[in-house]
Write a protein that holds these residues in place. Structure first.
Motif, PDB file in Angstrom:
ATOM      1  N   LEU A  53     -34.513 -64.256 -37.640  1.00 22.94           N
ATOM      2  CA  LEU A  53     -34.854 -62.852 -37.824  1.00 22.94           C
ATOM      3  C   LEU A  53     -33.797 -61.951 -37.200  1.00 22.94           C
ATOM      4  O   LEU A  53     -33.393 -60.934 -37.790  1.00 22.94           O
ATOM      5  N   GLU A  54     -33.328 -62.317 -36.032  1.00 23.66           N
ATOM      6  CA  GLU A  54     -32.317 -61.512 -35.343  1.00 23.66           C
ATOM      7  C   GLU A  54     -31.044 -61.385 -36.181  1.00 23.66           C
ATOM      8  O   GLU A  54     -30.425 -60.306 -36.253  1.00 23.66           O
ATOM      9  N   ASP A  55     -30.657 -62.479 -36.853  1.00 24.60           N
ATOM     10  CA  ASP A  55     -29.428 -62.450 -37.652  1.00 24.60           C
ATOM     11  C   ASP A  55     -29.593 -61.519 -38.854  1.00 24.60           C
ATOM     12  O   ASP A  55     -28.651 -60.791 -39.221  1.00 24.60           O
ATOM     13  N   LEU A  56     -30.780 -61.549 -39.478  1.00 24.32           N
ATOM     14  CA  LEU A  56     -31.031 -60.629 -40.597  1.00 24.32           C
ATOM     15  C   LEU A  56     -30.968 -59.186 -40.134  1.00 24.32           C
ATOM     16  O   LEU A  56     -30.408 -58.313 -40.821  1.00 24.32           O
ATOM     17  N   LEU A  57     -31.550 -58.913 -38.973  1.00 23.34           N
ATOM     18  CA  LEU A  57     -31.543 -57.542 -38.454  1.00 23.34           C
ATOM     19  C   LEU A  57     -30.119 -57.053 -38.203  1.00 23.34           C
ATOM     20  O   LEU A  57     -29.763 -55.921 -38.556  1.00 23.34           O
ATOM     21  N   VAL A  58     -29.309 -57.893 -37.604  1.00 22.19           N
ATOM     22  CA  VAL A  58     -27.922 -57.499 -37.339  1.00 22.19           C
ATOM     23  C   VAL A  58     -27.205 -57.222 -38.642  1.00 22.19           C
ATOM     24  O   VAL A  58     -26.486 -56.207 -38.780  1.00 22.19           O
ATOM     25  N   PHE A  59     -27.354 -58.095 -39.612  1.00 24.78           N
ATOM     26  CA  PHE A  59     -26.679 -57.918 -40.892  1.00 24.78           C
ATOM     27  C   PHE A  59     -27.093 -56.618 -41.563  1.00 24.78           C
ATOM     28  O   PHE A  59     -26.238 -55.826 -42.016  1.00 24.78           O
ATOM     29  N   VAL A  60     -28.382 -56.333 -41.623  1.00 22.30           N
ATOM     30  CA  VAL A  60     -28.867 -55.117 -42.298  1.00 22.30           C
ATOM     31  C   VAL A  60     -28.409 -53.874 -41.542  1.00 22.30           C
ATOM     32  O   VAL A  60     -27.941 -52.893 -42.157  1.00 22.30           O
TER      33      VAL A  60
ATOM     34  N   ALA B  19     -24.698 -53.365 -42.118  1.00 24.04           N
ATOM     35  CA  ALA B  19     -24.443 -52.883 -43.481  1.00 24.04           C
ATOM     36  C   ALA B  19     -24.801 -51.415 -43.605  1.00 24.04           C
ATOM     37  O   ALA B  19     -24.090 -50.631 -44.257  1.00 24.04           O
ATOM     38  N   ASP B  20     -25.921 -51.015 -42.978  1.00 22.40           N
ATOM     39  CA  ASP B  20     -26.347 -49.612 -43.061  1.00 22.40           C
ATOM     40  C   ASP B  20     -25.411 -48.682 -42.298  1.00 22.40           C
ATOM     41  O   ASP B  20     -25.108 -47.574 -42.753  1.00 22.40           O
ATOM     42  N   GLY B  21     -24.948 -49.124 -41.143  1.00 25.20           N
ATOM     43  CA  GLY B  21     -24.129 -48.249 -40.301  1.00 25.20           C
ATOM     44  C   GLY B  21     -22.643 -48.433 -40.476  1.00 25.20           C
ATOM     45  O   GLY B  21     -21.854 -47.644 -39.936  1.00 25.20           O
ATOM     46  N   GLY B  22     -22.243 -49.486 -41.194  1.00 28.18           N
ATOM     47  CA  GLY B  22     -20.827 -49.745 -41.384  1.00 28.18           C
ATOM     48  C   GLY B  22     -20.117 -50.172 -40.127  1.00 28.18           C
ATOM     49  O   GLY B  22     -18.893 -50.041 -40.017  1.00 28.18           O
ATOM     50  N   SER B  23     -20.886 -50.705 -39.153  1.00 28.12           N
ATOM     51  CA  SER B  23     -20.266 -51.071 -37.878  1.00 28.12           C
ATOM     52  C   SER B  23     -21.106 -52.128 -37.173  1.00 28.12           C
ATOM     53  O   SER B  23     -22.312 -51.946 -36.995  1.00 28.12           O
ATOM     54  N   LEU B  24     -20.446 -53.196 -36.735  1.00 28.41           N
ATOM     55  CA  LEU B  24     -21.139 -54.202 -35.939  1.00 28.41           C
ATOM     56  C   LEU B  24     -21.451 -53.673 -34.541  1.00 28.41           C
ATOM     57  O   LEU B  24     -22.486 -53.994 -33.965  1.00 28.41           O
TER      58      LEU B  24
ATOM     59  N   GLN C 219     -27.879 -50.567 -31.327  1.00 33.98           N
ATOM     60  CA  GLN C 219     -29.255 -50.331 -31.778  1.00 33.98           C
ATOM     61  C   GLN C 219     -30.180 -51.473 -31.383  1.00 33.98           C
ATOM     62  O   GLN C 219     -31.364 -51.262 -31.094  1.00 33.98           O
ATOM     63  N   LEU C 220     -29.654 -52.694 -31.380  1.00 34.21           N
ATOM     64  CA  LEU C 220     -30.476 -53.874 -31.096  1.00 34.21           C
ATOM     65  C   LEU C 220     -30.353 -54.340 -29.652  1.00 34.21           C
ATOM     66  O   LEU C 220     -30.873 -55.402 -29.304  1.00 34.21           O
ATOM     67  N   ASN C 221     -29.660 -53.543 -28.829  1.00 35.79           N
ATOM     68  CA  ASN C 221     -29.533 -53.839 -27.396  1.00 35.79           C
ATOM     69  C   ASN C 221     -28.919 -55.217 -27.163  1.00 35.79           C
ATOM     70  O   ASN C 221     -29.431 -56.048 -26.411  1.00 35.79           O
ATOM     71  N   MET C 222     -27.777 -55.437 -27.828  1.00 32.09           N
ATOM     72  CA  MET C 222     -27.062 -56.702 -27.654  1.00 32.09           C
ATOM     73  C   MET C 222     -25.572 -56.412 -27.593  1.00 32.09           C
ATOM     74  O   MET C 222     -25.122 -55.306 -27.911  1.00 32.09           O
ATOM     75  N   THR C 223     -24.775 -57.370 -27.172  1.00 39.10           N
ATOM     76  CA  THR C 223     -23.338 -57.172 -27.072  1.00 39.10           C
ATOM     77  C   THR C 223     -22.699 -57.275 -28.452  1.00 39.10           C
ATOM     78  O   THR C 223     -23.233 -57.944 -29.349  1.00 39.10           O
ATOM     79  N   PRO C 224     -21.524 -56.617 -28.649  1.00 42.31           N
ATOM     80  CA  PRO C 224     -20.823 -56.753 -29.928  1.00 42.31           C
ATOM     81  C   PRO C 224     -20.503 -58.205 -30.256  1.00 42.31           C
ATOM     82  O   PRO C 224     -20.563 -58.616 -31.419  1.00 42.31           O
ATOM     83  N   ALA C 225     -20.189 -59.008 -29.232  1.00 40.45           N
ATOM     84  CA  ALA C 225     -19.889 -60.414 -29.474  1.00 40.45           C
ATOM     85  C   ALA C 225     -21.112 -61.153 -30.007  1.00 40.45           C
ATOM     86  O   ALA C 225     -21.005 -61.993 -30.914  1.00 40.45           O
ATOM     87  N   ALA C 226     -22.280 -60.829 -29.463  1.00 39.18           N
ATOM     88  CA  ALA C 226     -23.514 -61.481 -29.929  1.00 39.18           C
ATOM     89  C   ALA C 226     -23.841 -61.056 -31.355  1.00 39.18           C
ATOM     90  O   ALA C 226     -24.293 -61.865 -32.181  1.00 39.18           O
ATOM     91  N   ALA C 227     -23.569 -59.777 -31.681  1.00 41.45           N
ATOM     92  CA  ALA C 227     -23.806 -59.299 -33.039  1.00 41.45           C
ATOM     93  C   ALA C 227     -22.877 -59.988 -34.024  1.00 41.45           C
ATOM     94  O   ALA C 227     -23.288 -60.394 -35.116  1.00 41.45           O
ATOM     95  N   SER C 228     -21.616 -60.136 -33.638  1.00 37.42           N
ATOM     96  CA  SER C 228     -20.647 -60.809 -34.507  1.00 37.42           C
ATOM     97  C   SER C 228     -21.043 -62.268 -34.713  1.00 37.42           C
ATOM     98  O   SER C 228     -20.968 -62.802 -35.825  1.00 37.42           O
TER      99      SER C 228
END
Length: 319
Positions: free
Chosen positions: A4-11, A14-19, A25-34
């Motif tokens: 679920l977390e991976d889907l949230l990051v992807f969406v 995609a919406d914001g054009g930025s990882l 927004q999801l209170n995580m590090t850019p590395a974790a989002a990537s």
């Protein structure tokens, strides 16, 4: 398995054009989002986002997948809302285990009334005198007699004053006389109930603060309390039943109580569930109705009497 977390990051990306924005927004590090997006891409074996140091855009595969990802997240959110509504309103499916005699002859009519009052409730009834294991069997609630030694269960009182009553048919007493003390039961045919841990071989009575336990025997044993009551009605012997099970028979005179100077064994009636988190508005409403109807039934008020259906060819049970 898609996280679920991976889907949230992807969406969000995609919406914001930025990882980075998705990470904030999801209170995580850019590395974790990537890492979340890379994990999703590996699972799907497809490149979803085209990334550079300054920009991010959807690939053709990403555009196709985005709609499905949104739909999946929306369904999950809708499920959460549905659960929340279920916890706040009366409705939904309830699997309820009932003792057979009380369930068929008394409780069934009140459950019909409950569903008429709350048409969004769906009842799945298991009627048996075998004690359901609420942690192993697919049962949400159980109506049970007797003391409860399992402290892990949540118990809601329905009638804590209920006791067993010794009773028999007038024809039986005409042939064999009435016992004057518990010791006299040695000369009577006692209709016994078989519990999961064995056959009842002793009946307990109280008088003036003293408890007297007597051994009983007879030519009929059943694990179906309804059948025990039928045998008593037919004059085959004496039964030691929950007063709630035989109250209508006692009032009609088809069964008569014996040893009235003695109090029978306590058998409190409870509504039981395995977890306090299951105490929904539906459960509380059901408990309130059953408590009220039982009180009316014991008082002999018309409201309680009319809520109980007339005796059927297959009456209820519980010893």
């Amino acid at each position: 398995m898609v996280r679920l977390e991976d889907l949230l990051v992807f969406v969000r990306a995609a919406d914001g054009g930025s990882l980075s924005a998705a990470a904030r927004q999801l209170n995580m590090t850019p590395a974790a989002a990537s890492a979340a997006v890379k994990r999703l891409e590996r699972l799907l074996d497809a490149r979803l986002l085209a990334r550079s140091t300054r920009s991010l855009r959807l690939t053709p595969d990403g555009e196709r997948y985005l709609a499905h990802a949104r739909s999946a997240l929306a369904e999950i959110e809708a499920g959460s809302h549905a659960l929340e509504r279920g916890r706040q309103s009366i409705g939904g499916e309830v699997t309820l285990a009932l003792p057979s005699d009380l369930g068929r002859s008394v409780l069934a009519g009140w459950l019909d009334e409950f569903q008429s009052m709350h048409p969004r409730v769906r009842l799945n009834l298991h009627i048996s005198d075998r004690v359901a294991d609420l942690f192993r069997h697919p049962v949400d609630l159980a109506v049970r007699y007797g003391p409860f030694e399992d402290s892990t269960l949540v118990t809601l009182p329905l009638d804590d004053a209920n006791r067993r009553v010794l009773c028999g048919a007038p024809a039986y007493f005409a042939r064999h006389g009435r016992p004057r003390s518990p010791a006299d039961l040695a000369r009577h045919n006692c209709l016994r109930f078989a519990l999961s841990d064995g056959v009842q071989r002793q009946w307990r009575f109280e008088r003036d603060g003293r408890v007297e336990t007597v051994a009983v025997d007879g030519d009929r044993v059943s694990d179906d309390g309804e059948l025990v009551r039928r045998w008593a009605l037919a004059g085959h012997g004496l039964a030691y039943k929950s007063r709630l099970d035989v109250l209508r028979d006692l009032r009609a005179g088809t069964l008569e109580a014996a040893l009235a100077d003695y109090a029978g064994e306590p058998v409190p009636l409870r509504l039981v569930c395995p977890d306090r988190g299951m105490l929904s508005p539906t459960v509380h409403a059901l408990r309130e109705l059953l408590q009220a109807r039982i009180a009316e039934y014991l008082d002999g008020e018309s409201a309680g009497a009319t809520a109980v259906p007339p005796p059927a060819a297959a009456a209820g049970q519980d010893a």
